[in-house]
Design an enzyme around this catalytic site. Structure first.
Site, mmCIF file in Angstrom:
data_model
loop_
_atom_site.group_PDB
_atom_site.id
_atom_site.type_symbol
_atom_site.label_atom_id
_atom_site.label_comp_id
_atom_site.label_asym_id
_atom_site.label_seq_id
_atom_site.Cartn_x
_atom_site.Cartn_y
_atom_site.Cartn_z
ATOM 1 N N GLU A 100 47.107 0.331 86.819
ATOM 2 C CA GLU A 100 46.575 0.804 88.091
ATOM 3 C C GLU A 100 46.210 -0.396 88.951
ATOM 4 O OE1 GLU A 100 43.426 3.602 87.485
ATOM 5 O OE2 GLU A 100 44.665 4.990 86.348
ATOM 6 N N GLN A 130 41.320 11.368 86.572
ATOM 7 C CA GLN A 130 42.739 11.569 86.287
ATOM 8 C C GLN A 130 43.377 10.364 85.607
ATOM 9 O OE1 GLN A 130 44.318 12.336 90.185
ATOM 10 N NE2 GLN A 130 43.740 14.487 90.184
ATOM 11 N N ARG A 161 34.632 -1.462 92.421
ATOM 12 C CA ARG A 161 34.990 -1.150 91.033
ATOM 13 C C ARG A 161 36.489 -1.296 90.792
ATOM 14 N NH1 ARG A 161 36.796 3.597 88.376
ATOM 15 N NH2 ARG A 161 36.632 4.789 90.303
ATOM 16 N N ARG A 188 41.429 -1.375 95.215
ATOM 17 C CA ARG A 188 41.301 -0.190 96.051
ATOM 18 C C ARG A 188 40.814 -0.473 97.464
ATOM 19 N NH1 ARG A 188 38.906 4.142 91.598
ATOM 20 N NH2 ARG A 188 40.914 4.488 90.564
ATOM 21 N N HIS A 225 38.409 6.068 97.702
ATOM 22 C CA HIS A 225 39.708 6.075 97.034
ATOM 23 C C HIS A 225 40.796 6.147 98.094
ATOM 24 C CE1 HIS A 225 43.000 7.013 94.344
ATOM 25 N NE2 HIS A 225 42.195 6.814 93.309
ATOM 26 N N HIS A 235 34.603 8.085 96.975
ATOM 27 C CA HIS A 235 35.014 8.290 95.588
ATOM 28 C C HIS A 235 33.987 7.829 94.563
ATOM 29 C CE1 HIS A 235 37.719 8.791 92.237
ATOM 30 N NE2 HIS A 235 37.726 7.492 91.950
#
Length: 605
Positions: A128, A60, A394, A298, A249, A359
């Site tokens: 992000e 997304q 990541r 994250r 995630h 995720h």
């Protein structure tokens, strides 16, 4: 290097001849295939479902690259290294961020349509978690992966001579008498041109099979993400690195404590646009935990959610974007808006319940900077690979970029001068791997979620290892719940692949006695650079070689980037007894206990 035995399956009844076979049809696989075909190589793409059914189309947020005014590859590199928590390969990261902008522009030239700030204007870039700059290019608001997949599939369909085999599960690697890659075996699932098990003979195989999120009960990954590429590589004797680093995630739509399978993702871009993480009382609990608050890396956000939820005696938090208004939701996040509303939640008027879910696998099949694995002729790119870019965690939206960049590098490596002709495939030296029954899949997922999920400990991991070991014993010597042994077929092959990657993941997580990146040990809550700023590398030798235990500290390692192999020595003691299972993985202290699979350590440079 020998491997464990291949999956129990019929012998191939048909074959295709090629120069390169690409396994997978996400951004990495399709890019590799297009680039290889452009050189005139006979290229075959094998994909498990349809060409556009992989993980890429579910992405997304977008694709990260230093494309905006004032941004630089150096700044992108710094953010990536910080998110990777000390385990990134800096040369790999610099390769990614330096070649990334040109790779994105080539993707646009190939037909991908990204959102712009105005008609014919510059790309509309957003931010992000973990990024200090607006550098995320997106398409269709929150449908970036779908647009990239559309463009690449159209290019594949329009490429004369590029052959595709859809609805096909690749089973195992074929090798010649010299141990080089000679192709793959595969099973076409009813809708393909061929029926039953066949083979693609080729001197080069590119694994681009995506992730292994289905090893957990709740994941953002599609149903096809069953770790097939990692399992194939392990059975072929390739090195797999850092499998313990599974990114959860932080904001996945919470559908209740018993929700299983693929869960709707709430993109990090929602927080990038200004949504807040809050508890039931509206408190923004990430403030004060990290300078970037909701836009922290994250692992930090996932831990923040879990810790705050535990303190309040609940299992989820909320994402509040009510201040966006309906127009922004409808224009910027139409996919997420529709998914939430389909579950009875309207983010325009109500905070969205969220919780972490599996995720992305930051580890995978170990490669050099040209995608070469430790098996000659076998390459890997995308999520299935461990290039060294992601380290222990990541950075958001680096995955699509990694797939692009390293797929192009594989194609370039194959062009200079190209793989040597493959010899005739020879039978495997090891016996066949016993299959697990399809019904074991749900138990594997629940065992992994309980024991190796966001929160891990020695006790939980040992309990998971014991149950997974018991399942292996049942597969080797006892019938399934139906009273019959597992029969060869897609469901049993997938379950057996999930079981293999689950066991390796658990053993690596047990070995890493610290908390780093997305690996969180409750019994070792601190990061320990003196002991654990190193990689865990797994190989599988073959059934029947015995099991054992041992401890030891590496006294020296080095990576040969020209071949992707590693060397090193360990000191310590260990014992081993033959059981025929080749498990559990453990540290290789001396050559006498190098039983399969083996976990070794490599110091991060």
């Amino acid at each position: 290097m020998t491997g464990a035995g291949p999956l129990t399956a019929p012998e191939p009844g048909w074959s295709i001849e090629a120069d390169v076979v690409v396994v997978g049809s996400g951004v990495a696989g399709l890019t590799a295939a297009l680039r290889c075909a452009a050189t005139g190589a006979r290229t075959v793409v094998v994909t498990k479902a349809r060409l556009d059914d992989g993980s890429t189309r579910w992405a997304q947020g977008g694709i990260a690259a230093a494309l905006g005014e004032g941004d630089t590859p150096e700044q992108h590199c710094a953010d990536t290294l910080e998110a990777g928590a000390g385990l990134c390969d800096e040369e790999a990261v610099r390769t990614l961020v330096t070649e990334g902008p040109r790779a994105v522009r080539r993707l646009i030239e190939a037909g991908a349509r990204f959102d712009t700030s105005a008609p014919d204007g510059p790309l509309a870039l957003t931010r992000e978690g973990g990024h200090h700059r607006n550098r995320i290019a997106h398409a269709g608001g929150d449908a970036t992966g779908a647009e990239i997949s559309r463009a690449l599939v159209a290019a594949i369909r329009g490429r004369p001579g590029l052959r595709t085999v859809e609805n096909a599960l690749v089973l195992d690697l074929l090798r010649d008498a010299a141990g080089r890659t000679a192709g793959v075996t595969l099973h076409v699932m009813g809708e393909g041109r061929h029926d039953g098990v066949g083979a693609v003979h080729a001197p080069a195989v590119v694994l681009a099979t995506g992730g292994m999120g289905q090893v957990f009960a709740a994941t953002t990954n599609p149903a096809v993400s069953t770790g097939d590429g990692v399992a194939l590589a392990l059975r072929a004797g390739a090195e797999v690195a850092d499998l313990e680093f599974v990114q959860f995630h932080p904001t996945v739509l919470y559908l209740g404590p018993d929700a299983e399978g693929q869960q709707p993702l709430i993109s990090e871009a929602v927080r990038g646009e200004g949504a807040h993480l809050v508890d039931a009382d509206g408190v923004r609990f990430m403030e004060g935990r990290h300078p970037l608050a909701e836009l922290a890396p994250r692992d930090v956000v996932a831990k923040g959610i879990m810790r705050h939820a535990a303190a309040l005696g609940t299992d989820h938090m909320f994402l509040d974007g009510r201040h966006f208004g309906p127009a922004l939701w409808e224009h910027r996040f139409p996919t997420i808006l529709a998914a939430c509303r389909s579950h009875g939640i309207d983010p325009v008027t109500t905070p969205v319940p969220v919780a972490p879910a599996a995720h992305y696998a930051s580890g995978g099949v170990r490669t050099d900077l040209h995608g070469r694995t430790t098996v000659p002729g076998l390459y890997a790119c995308g999520e299935v690979a461990c290039t060294g870019v992601h380290g222990a965690n990541r950075l958001a939206s680096n995955s699509l970029l990694e797939g692009l960049v390293f797929a192009e590098r594989i194609a370039a490596a194959l062009r200079r001068p190209g793989p040597a002709p493959a010899g005739r495939p020879v039978p495997w030296a090891a016996g066949r791997t016993p299959l697990l029954p399809a019904e074991a899949r749900t138990e594997i997922q629940r065992v992994m979620t309980r024991g190796a999920g966001v929160l891990r400990s020695d006790a939980s991991l040992r309990e998971a290892a014991a149950r997974l070991s018991a399942l292996a014993g049942e597969a080797a010597g006892a019938p399934g719940a139906s009273g019959k042994p597992a029969e060869p077929g897609v469901e049993s092959w997938e379950t057996t692949n999930l079981h293999l990657v689950a066991r390796v993941l658990v053993q690596a997580a047990l070995r890493r006695e610290e908390t780093r990146g997305c690996h969180w040990r409750e019994d070792h809550p601190e990061r320990d650079d003196d002991r654990w700023r190193r990689h865990l590398i797994v190989t599988a030798a073959g059934p029947g070689a015995g099991t054992g235990t041992g401890t030891g500290a590496p006294t020296g390692t080095a990576a040969d980037t020209s071949t992707g192999t590693s060397t090193g020595t360990d000191t310590g003691t260990g014992t081993g007894t033959g059981t025929g299972t080749g498990f559990p993985p453990t540290v290789r202290p001396t050559a006498s206990t190098a039983f399969p699979p083996v976990v070794t350590e490599e110091q991060q440079q």
